[in-house]
Each structure stands twice: as structure tokens, then as C-alpha cells.
Design a protein around this motif. Structure first.
Motif, PDB file in Angstrom:
ATOM      1  N   GLN A  38      38.450  37.306  33.009  1.00 14.64           N
ATOM      2  CA  GLN A  38      37.929  37.158  34.365  1.00 14.64           C
ATOM      3  C   GLN A  38      37.836  38.512  35.066  1.00 14.64           C
ATOM      4  OE1 GLN A  38      40.500  35.558  32.975  1.00 14.64           O
ATOM      5  NE2 GLN A  38      40.669  33.445  33.682  1.00 14.64           N
ATOM      6  N   GLN A  39      38.840  39.374  34.871  1.00 13.52           N
ATOM      7  CA  GLN A  39      38.803  40.711  35.458  1.00 13.52           C
ATOM      8  C   GLN A  39      37.640  41.522  34.883  1.00 13.52           C
ATOM      9  OE1 GLN A  39      42.837  41.691  34.330  1.00 13.52           O
ATOM     10  NE2 GLN A  39      43.537  41.641  36.473  1.00 13.52           N
ATOM     11  N   VAL A  40      37.417  41.381  33.578  1.00 15.20           N
ATOM     12  CA  VAL A  40      36.308  42.092  32.938  1.00 15.20           C
ATOM     13  C   VAL A  40      34.976  41.585  33.486  1.00 15.20           C
ATOM     14  CG1 VAL A  40      35.131  42.504  30.733  1.00 15.20           C
ATOM     15  CG2 VAL A  40      37.623  42.658  30.866  1.00 15.20           C
ATOM     16  N   ALA A  74      37.894  38.678  43.743  1.00 15.33           N
ATOM     17  CA  ALA A  74      37.453  37.349  43.337  1.00 15.33           C
ATOM     18  C   ALA A  74      38.547  36.330  43.599  1.00 15.33           C
ATOM     19  CB  ALA A  74      37.085  37.353  41.858  1.00 15.33           C
ATOM     20  N   ASP A  75      38.128  35.101  43.833  1.00 13.59           N
ATOM     21  CA  ASP A  75      39.040  33.968  43.992  1.00 13.59           C
ATOM     22  C   ASP A  75      38.971  33.119  42.726  1.00 13.59           C
ATOM     23  OD1 ASP A  75      39.493  34.781  46.629  1.00 13.59           O
ATOM     24  OD2 ASP A  75      37.887  33.496  47.398  1.00 13.59           O
ATOM     25  N   MET A  76      40.139  32.646  42.294  1.00 14.65           N
ATOM     26  CA  MET A  76      40.196  31.786  41.118  1.00 14.65           C
ATOM     27  C   MET A  76      40.828  30.457  41.508  1.00 14.65           C
ATOM     28  SD  MET A  76      41.026  34.727  38.256  1.00 14.65           S
ATOM     29  CE  MET A  76      42.011  33.694  37.304  1.00 14.65           C
ATOM     30  N   VAL A  82      36.849  31.575  37.827  1.00 13.04           N
ATOM     31  CA  VAL A  82      36.395  32.366  38.969  1.00 13.04           C
ATOM     32  C   VAL A  82      35.536  31.474  39.862  1.00 13.04           C
ATOM     33  CG1 VAL A  82      35.070  34.378  39.704  1.00 13.04           C
ATOM     34  CG2 VAL A  82      36.483  34.509  37.647  1.00 13.04           C
ATOM     35  N   GLN A  83      35.894  31.417  41.140  1.00 15.91           N
ATOM     36  CA  GLN A  83      35.193  30.561  42.095  1.00 15.91           C
ATOM     37  C   GLN A  83      34.344  31.343  43.088  1.00 15.91           C
ATOM     38  OE1 GLN A  83      35.214  27.053  41.976  1.00 15.91           O
ATOM     39  NE2 GLN A  83      35.966  27.733  39.981  1.00 15.91           N
ATOM     40  N   ALA A  84      34.724  32.576  43.373  1.00 18.10           N
ATOM     41  CA  ALA A  84      33.978  33.392  44.339  1.00 18.10           C
ATOM     42  C   ALA A  84      34.205  34.865  44.022  1.00 18.10           C
ATOM     43  CB  ALA A  84      34.432  33.087  45.761  1.00 18.10           C
ATOM     44  N   SER A 117      24.327  30.575  40.610  1.00 18.16           N
ATOM     45  CA  SER A 117      24.127  31.047  41.983  1.00 18.16           C
ATOM     46  C   SER A 117      25.374  30.899  42.846  1.00 18.16           C
ATOM     47  CB  SER A 117      22.937  30.339  42.635  1.00 18.16           C
ATOM     48  OG  SER A 117      23.165  28.943  42.701  1.00 18.16           O
ATOM     49  N   GLU A 118      26.210  29.913  42.586  1.00 25.59           N
ATOM     50  CA  GLU A 118      27.431  29.748  43.386  1.00 25.59           C
ATOM     51  C   GLU A 118      28.400  30.901  43.190  1.00 25.59           C
ATOM     52  OE1 GLU A 118      27.199  26.896  40.759  1.00 25.59           O
ATOM     53  OE2 GLU A 118      25.402  26.648  41.967  1.00 25.59           O
ATOM     54  N   LEU A 119      28.228  31.662  42.118  1.00 30.22           N
ATOM     55  CA  LEU A 119      29.143  32.752  41.811  1.00 30.22           C
ATOM     56  C   LEU A 119      28.561  34.118  42.152  1.00 30.22           C
ATOM     57  CD1 LEU A 119      31.981  33.029  40.817  1.00 30.22           C
ATOM     58  CD2 LEU A 119      31.138  33.137  38.480  1.00 30.22           C
ATOM     59  N   HIS A 120      27.367  34.160  42.734  1.00 33.09           N
ATOM     60  CA  HIS A 120      26.812  35.446  43.159  1.00 33.09           C
ATOM     61  C   HIS A 120      27.723  36.075  44.200  1.00 33.09           C
ATOM     62  CE1 HIS A 120      22.413  34.433  41.883  1.00 33.09           C
ATOM     63  NE2 HIS A 120      23.196  34.711  40.850  1.00 33.09           N
TER      64      HIS A 120
END
Length: 130
Positions: A38-40, A74-76, A82-84, A117-120
């Protein structure tokens, strides 16, 4: 033939080594031997977005942004998905219309186009930094 080819190997545990061309990257789901996947993902997104932002600026008549830095966070969720993603872009040069550059950079960044698109990333631009 594929455009991108990688090879990822894990001998044991949750760390893996990815070979990308001549480069090697260790990624570790436990964040002990390297960054998590996720960090990558967030770092790759920022690394793609930064040159896209420079190209957008150039297309808008800004010849030199100087030093540019993207701070990403980012929010998880509870499942570590990853959510945001949010970017704060700091530029050495003052920017008149950051929203215009963000819109153009969104169209240029290949990782941006690859994500749902929700993760842009939500992007804030700050000029006069450094």
C-alpha cells in the motif's frame, strides 16, 4: 509481447523482491524489510503525478516550477485496503491557478488513469515553498 514485465519472488514469510528491469525493490506486507504494498502504491502514484504536474505547468505557460515536492497520505480501512489518497504539492514557484494544473495533471498521470475513480488523490497546491 508485454509492455511491462516484472518478476516478484518470496523465499519465505511476507517479504518479496520485485525485479523491474535493472532495478530491485523489496516490498514487505509486515513493513519490516521494506515498505508495504500500500505504501508503494501511494509512493508510485505520487512519483507519476509529480512529472505529470510539471508537464501540465509547462503546457499552461509555467516554464520552471523549481523544486516540487508531493506530500502524500492515505487512509486505510480495517482490512488494510487503501480508501483515500491525498496529495499536497509544494512548488518553489508561485502558482496562479493550481486547480487548472491539477486538472491537466489528472489527464496526464498514467497511475491516476489506472486507479478507480474513488481512489483518485485529492490534491492541494501551495506555491512559494522552500
Amino acid at each position: 509481447m508485454s509492455d511491462i514485465e516484472t518478476s516478484t519472488v518470496s523465499e519465505e514469510g511476507y517479504a518479496s523482491t520485485s525485479q523491474v528491469g535493472d532495478f530491485e525493490l523489496t516490498i514487505d506486507a509486515t513493513n519490516e524489510e521494506g515498505p508495504t504494498p500500500q505504501q508503494v502504491l501511494v509512493a508510485d502514484y505520487a512519483a507519476c503525478y509529480l512529472p505529470a504536474f510539471r508537464v501540465a505547468a509547462n503546457k499552461s505557460g509555467v516554464d520552471d516550477l523549481g523544486k516540487v515536492q508531493i506530500d502524500a497520505d492515505a487512509d486505510m480501512d480495517d482490512n488494510d485496503d487503501v480508501q483515500a489518497i491525498r496529495f499536497t504539492i509544494h512548488t518553489e514557484t508561485e502558482i496562479d491557478d493550481g486547480d487548472e494544473l491539477v486538472s491537466k495533471a489528472d489527464d496526464i498521470c498514467h497511475v491516476h488513469d489506472s486507479l478507480r475513480s474513488e481512489l483518485h488523490a485529492e490534491v492541494d497546491v501551495n506555491g512559494g515553498a522552500f
